[in-house]
Write an enzyme that holds these catalytic residues in place. Structure first.
Site, PDB file in Angstrom:
ATOM      1  N   ASN A  81       0.832  -1.215   0.000  1.00 24.32           N
ATOM      2  CA  ASN A  81       0.000   0.000   0.000  1.00 24.32           C
ATOM      3  C   ASN A  81       0.865   1.264   0.000  1.00 24.32           C
ATOM      4  OD1 ASN A  81       1.067  -0.054   2.534  1.00 24.32           O
ATOM      5  ND2 ASN A  81      -0.863   0.209   3.636  1.00 24.32           N
ATOM      6  N   HIS A  88       3.385   1.859   2.070  1.00 27.33           N
ATOM      7  CA  HIS A  88       3.921   2.255   3.380  1.00 27.33           C
ATOM      8  C   HIS A  88       5.436   2.087   3.454  1.00 27.33           C
ATOM      9  CE1 HIS A  88       3.294  -1.995   5.397  1.00 27.33           C
ATOM     10  NE2 HIS A  88       4.409  -1.935   4.705  1.00 27.33           N
TER      11      HIS A  88
END
Ligand code: PGA
Length: 242
Positions: free
Chosen positions: A136, A138
């Protein structure tokens, strides 16, 4: 920003290891922040082999853990510390005095964060951060939406991170929060090595490297770092425009 697109994961790992060793060699007592994850495992293996062959001396290196699942520490099979112990810290026989790592089981997690930030200040700065990119976007456990100037903190985990994180464990886990170095903390590293491998990361690589620089994709924020090296294999790079 320097971008290396390696033919395969082995070449990516070898080049990143060579650069880490070279950069660390410029420091008297380098402070290295090694991420946990599947991606840097190859780099760690190259480093361990070189140390065992006496090609590299890491006795003056200090190691700073990037992140940990809240509720876990090195005693927990599958934790970040557990994996890093097995891949890197145990094979290198790093003295415990030379390791600082979040204890996700500590009663006072705020104190863990302050202790870590104080340790970095005492060392001067993180010399080299070895990072991976989450599915995602991160960085560490800085999930999408985390501000660029965040220091070490405890944060809730995205549903995707909770799901992807299961791969590190033998049995299903409740992974709801993480303790992590902040993006602001990491951006103060002298050098950042960002390693990304595999076709499953191609879409997020495109967003992080060619999309807008935005807190929505924490990895994209690293593009503002003055000494960022990105290591991709061909699979991870397959959607890039050039
Ligand atoms: P991975 O993890 O290297 O196991 O893909 C990267 C991350 O989630 O930060």
């Amino acid at each position: 920003m320097k971008l290396l697109i390696a033919d395969n994961y082995t070449a990516l790992s070898q080049q990143a290891a060579a650069d880490l060793i070279k950069l660390a060699g410029n420091e008297k007592a380098p402070l290295v922040c090694p991420a946990t994850g599947d991606t840097p495992a190859g780099l760690y293996k190259v480093l361990v082999d070189k140390v065992n062959n006496k090609e590299v001396d890491i006795s003056c290196w200090h190691f700073l853990g990037l992140d940990e699942w809240v509720g876990m520490n090195g005693e927990d099979e599958g934790s970040c510390r557990f994996h890093l112990n097995n891949q890197l810290l145990f094979p290198l026989q790093v003295a415990s005095d030379n390791i600082i790592f979040f204890d996700g089981r500590a009663n006072n997690l705020q104190e863990e964060c302050s202790k870590t930030e104080a340790f970095i200040r005492q060392q001067g700065t993180i010399d080299i951060s070895v990072l991976g990119l989450g599915m995602n976007g991160h960085i560490g456990m800085n999930e999408p939406g985390t501000a660029i100037d965040t220091r070490s903190h405890v944060g809730e985990l995205d549903a995707e991170t909770q799901k992807v994180g299961q791969k590190y464990f033998n049995t299903a886990q409740r992974l709801t929060a993480g303790i992590t170095l902040g993006l602001g903390t990491l951006m103060e590293s002298k050098h950042i090595l960002l390693l990304i491998s595999g076709a499953h990361k191609a879409a997020i690589v495109k967003k992080a490297l060619e999309g807008a620089i935005s807190e929505k994709v924490p990895g994209s924020l690293l593009r503002n770092h003055p000494s960022l090296r990105i290591y991709l294999d061909k699979e991870a790079a397959q959607l890039l425009a050039f």
